[in-house]
Design an enzyme around this catalytic site. Structure first.
Site, PDB file in Angstrom:
ATOM      1  N   HIS A   1       0.817  -1.201   0.000  1.00 49.00           N
ATOM      2  CA  HIS A   1       0.000   0.000   0.000  1.00 49.00           C
ATOM      3  C   HIS A   1       0.859   1.263   0.000  1.00 49.00           C
ATOM      4  CE1 HIS A   1      -4.109  -1.362   0.258  1.00 49.00           C
ATOM      5  NE2 HIS A   1      -3.895  -2.108   1.337  1.00 49.00           N
TER       6      HIS A   1
ATOM      7  N   CYS B   1       0.308   2.895  -4.732  1.00 52.51           N
ATOM      8  CA  CYS B   1      -0.406   4.066  -5.227  1.00 52.51           C
ATOM      9  C   CYS B   1       0.362   5.336  -4.948  1.00 52.51           C
ATOM     10  CB  CYS B   1      -1.788   4.144  -4.600  1.00 52.51           C
ATOM     11  SG  CYS B   1      -2.884   2.882  -5.259  1.00 52.51           S
TER      12      CYS B   1
END
Length: 265
Positions: free
Chosen positions: A78, A133
């Site tokens: 993440h 991301c």
């Protein structure tokens, strides 16, 4: 001249209810590809990849390298952000990687990575490959290998891991996600996506992987001998990414000289 790499893959995020599926496979796949190209590889997988362990491993790798050495760090997991505190981010955010212990507030920010990279000796080449991301347009790329089903974004919003009284004001949280990892201080950054986008965690031929990692390694295997990073990047996009199902535009940050380096030399 030595070649060393650190491959990080985190599927398990305790306390967040936001586990991923393809990041450990990503790390193992990068490790295999780098080993085949003469790198000595260290891996941090799931619970091994605490913030302290990531900082220690990156510090040791970069700080221990000498002129002419190559260092590659791959990260699959993440990504997140926090409000910028020192005014160096145009979007008002510091981007960061999410270690295994992000549920305890342990985030590894781009400013911290830049500080770690700053300790390298002159002449050490540093490449960061981040399949997370950061943050485009959608075109129709080749997605024949992609399994049906909805991919999952590799983004962990601050509300998942920050305490309620630490959350940023809505004015800041409404800003777009900018690829702030480009400010991390290495020679090259290969990133999974750009502004306003997510990097996707999905499945290919029944096996979980990050979309960027899968296509980066697929094209790497087909590159001619002596190909540059710019040529590698051109093979990934727009042929494979973005697609209608995977709306992410990979990015390559670095000087013209660094982009012309031979891949993993």
């Amino acid at each position: 001249m030595s070649k060393k790499a650190l491959c990080i893959g985190i599927n398990d995020y305790p306390g967040t209810q936001n586990d991923l599926s393809g990041c450990v496979n990503d790390a193992n796949d990068w490790a295999a590809a780098l080993t085949a190209r003469g790198f000595a590889v260290t891996k941090l997988i799931d619970a091994q990849a605490t913030k302290a362990a990531m900082v220690s491993a990156i510090s040791g790798l970069v700080g221990g390298a000498a002129k002419g050495d190559s260092v590659v760090i791959t990260y699959s997991g993440h990504g997140t952000w926090v409000p910028d505190q020192n005014g160096d981010e145009p979007d008002g955010r510091d981007e960061g990687l999410c270690p295994w212990d992000i549920g305890s507030g342990k985030v590894l920010l781009d400013d911290e990575i830049a500080a770690l990279f700053a300790h390298r000796a002159a002449g050490v080449r540093v490449l960061l490959i981040s399949d997370s991301c950061h943050s485009g347009s959608v075109t129709k790329g080749d997605s024949d290998d992609l399994d049906a089903g909805m991919p999952r974004a590799r983004f962990l919003p601050p509300s998942v891991w920050m305490k309620a009284d630490e959350l940023p004001a809505s004015r800041v949280s409404s800003l777009p996600i900018i690829s702030g990892m480009s400010r991390s201080g290495g020679d090259l950054l290969m990133a999974g996506c750009l502004d306003t986008q997510f990097s996707w965690d999905t499945r290919f031929k029944g096996r979980p992987n990050g979309a960027f990692t899968y296509y980066a390694l697929k094209t790497l295997a087909a590159l001619p001998a002596g190909a540059s990073y710019a040529q590698w990047f051109k093979a990934i996009t727009p042929t494979y990414l973005p697609t209608n199902q995977l709306p992410q535009n990979p990015q390559l940050f670095g000087s013209r000289t660094a982009r012309a380096w031979k891949v993993f030399a």
